[in-house]
Design a protein around this motif. Sequence first.
Motif, PDB file in Angstrom:
ATOM      1  N   ASP A 112      -5.723  -3.652  -1.246  1.00  0.00           N
ATOM      2  CA  ASP A 112      -6.968  -3.466  -0.516  1.00  0.00           C
ATOM      3  C   ASP A 112      -7.832  -4.726  -0.592  1.00  0.00           C
ATOM      4  O   ASP A 112      -8.404  -5.168   0.401  1.00  0.00           O
ATOM      5  CB  ASP A 112      -7.694  -2.257  -1.107  1.00  0.00           C
ATOM      6  CG  ASP A 112      -9.021  -2.014  -0.445  1.00  0.00           C
ATOM      7  OD1 ASP A 112      -9.087  -2.207   0.786  1.00  0.00           O
ATOM      8  OD2 ASP A 112      -9.989  -1.662  -1.140  1.00  0.00           O
ATOM      9  N   GLN A 113      -7.908  -5.335  -1.800  1.00  0.00           N
ATOM     10  CA  GLN A 113      -8.689  -6.571  -1.959  1.00  0.00           C
ATOM     11  C   GLN A 113      -8.150  -7.664  -1.063  1.00  0.00           C
ATOM     12  O   GLN A 113      -8.917  -8.420  -0.454  1.00  0.00           O
ATOM     13  CB  GLN A 113      -8.596  -7.061  -3.402  1.00  0.00           C
ATOM     14  CG  GLN A 113      -9.661  -6.515  -4.323  1.00  0.00           C
ATOM     15  CD  GLN A 113      -9.483  -7.100  -5.715  1.00  0.00           C
ATOM     16  OE1 GLN A 113      -9.193  -8.274  -5.877  1.00  0.00           O
ATOM     17  NE2 GLN A 113      -9.636  -6.260  -6.721  1.00  0.00           N
ATOM     18  N   LEU A 148       0.838  -1.208   0.000  1.00  0.00           N
ATOM     19  CA  LEU A 148       0.000   0.000   0.000  1.00  0.00           C
ATOM     20  C   LEU A 148       0.869   1.253   0.000  1.00  0.00           C
ATOM     21  O   LEU A 148       0.672   2.170  -0.790  1.00  0.00           O
ATOM     22  CB  LEU A 148      -0.880   0.024   1.246  1.00  0.00           C
ATOM     23  CG  LEU A 148      -2.226  -0.684   1.197  1.00  0.00           C
ATOM     24  CD1 LEU A 148      -2.885  -0.610   2.557  1.00  0.00           C
ATOM     25  CD2 LEU A 148      -3.117  -0.027   0.161  1.00  0.00           C
ATOM     26  N   SER A 199      -9.108  -7.029   2.430  1.00  0.00           N
ATOM     27  CA  SER A 199     -10.522  -7.277   2.724  1.00  0.00           C
ATOM     28  C   SER A 199     -10.791  -8.779   2.749  1.00  0.00           C
ATOM     29  O   SER A 199     -11.605  -9.249   3.540  1.00  0.00           O
ATOM     30  CB  SER A 199     -11.424  -6.552   1.730  1.00  0.00           C
ATOM     31  OG  SER A 199     -11.511  -7.277   0.544  1.00  0.00           O
ATOM     32  N   SER A 258      -5.500  -0.896  -5.066  1.00  0.00           N
ATOM     33  CA  SER A 258      -6.748  -1.662  -5.027  1.00  0.00           C
ATOM     34  C   SER A 258      -6.473  -3.132  -4.758  1.00  0.00           C
ATOM     35  O   SER A 258      -7.220  -3.782  -4.026  1.00  0.00           O
ATOM     36  CB  SER A 258      -7.519  -1.575  -6.343  1.00  0.00           C
ATOM     37  OG  SER A 258      -7.308  -0.382  -6.967  1.00  0.00           O
TER      38      SER A 258
END
Lengths: 262, 255
Positions: A251-252, A4, A255, A248
Amino acid sequence: MRALHTAATGMMAQELNVQVISNNIANMRTTAYKRQRAEFQDLLYEHVSRVGAQTSSQGNVLPAGIELGSGVKTVGTPRIMTQGSLAQTGKDYDVAIRGEGFFKVTMPDGSTAYTRDGSFELDAQGRIVTANGNLIQPGITIPQNATGVTINAQGQVLVTQPGQTTQNQVGQIELSMFINKAGLKGIGDNLYLETPASGAPQNGTPQLNGFGDLQQGNLEQANVEAVSEISDLIAAQRAYEMNAKVISAADQMLSATSNLMR
Amino acid sequence: MQNTLLVGLSRQVVLRRELDVVANNIANVNTSGFKADGAVFEEFIGKTARSDNMSNRDRQVSFVRDRATWTDFSSGSMERTGNATDVAINGKGFFAVQTPGGERYTRNGGFLVDNTGQLVTSEGYPVLGENGPIQFQPNDVNIKISGDGTVSVAVAGNPGQESQRGKLRMVGFDNPAMLQKAGVGTFALKDGATPIPDTQSKFVQGSVEKSNVRSVVEMTRMIEITRTYTQVANMMQQQSDMRRTAIDKLAEVPA
């Protein structure tokens, strides 16, 4: 998630890259503008397992370790001080430098600035000034009754006066050279200031000792090449998008992990 | 039962590391002279209590771990800048630069001249010639760098006369894997290795070598990483659901 932060440094670097490119494009038609380029370098690496560490009691040595980089940083935006092309204007007080050197300009506070922009004018007293009204150094005054002005390649300012067959020299334009031109500080208005990085100015006469010659009736154009700027812009934009994609992806993954606990 | 979770976890740790490597490559997609990294994995046989003397042996559980990152030393594309102090290398060689931490090697030839007249990197590290740093005089003009690294200038006041300011060093390595990334575009040499002179490569003035990151490859790797990670997470979820169901069913007291 280190990725990130790594991608965030990538996005910031490309944002700055776009800023530099857009400033170059904005100044495509600015007299004597020198383009800048953003210089990037990779950041420090974390060595998770050391190269050369022993991997077994028999003394086997690890041939390559794990190096994790932490992104990119901008080291500088040096100016590319290459010669711009000369455009003919035909105006007497337009002077371009072909080769090395800068005109010296006296700032309102008495300090000296440097410029390649030779679009000069006369003020009310007949002194040669820049387009902003700053005097050039050394000061040169054109007599009120002068009918013609010649600025020759060596920077001599010659005037024709009524009733005289020969031209009189009324001044000599001097130039300054720096060992590291890229280290000059741009202050806008096409002016540069001396910095510790640029080194001290070497003053001299045009056409001698490596200084360029002056071309009356010409102006130096910006050294921005539209095609290369646009291709750099495309590359910067795509790099920015790809770094956003990495964010992203990270982030995926985060999550997916956080969804394990329901 | 527990093994599924632990094997999945080992895979996830490795995938995160791999994403870190990919992220660093993509962050440096526009960094001159940057060399992309890749990651290498290996199987790791877990040591478990086992019984091998039955007719059906216990199976060994294999985990995964990341063994190393490797650097792809292939050349990036060359961009023509027309700037006299930009130098690219055509071939496998490296520039040598003097940093506070000792001699380092780089492929990033976007050089500048500093206020003392030395040829330096954008970080301000002197670029090394065969006899130390390259030193210019205040009124040197028209810097020329030939294919073999000879740096010559036109001398002010003597038009037509050229004078030499040194010769850039071209450093080669028997095995580029001996180089370790040291940040700011430089590589350090691992202990015990020595550089060798490289006579094959050529310097190219007025060009800069771009990053050799192949963005398409990195993006596909990234998709692969995220998908795999999500699949492993799903597998762990199913495993935990299965255990919950098993506990519920087995613990049911028949009425």
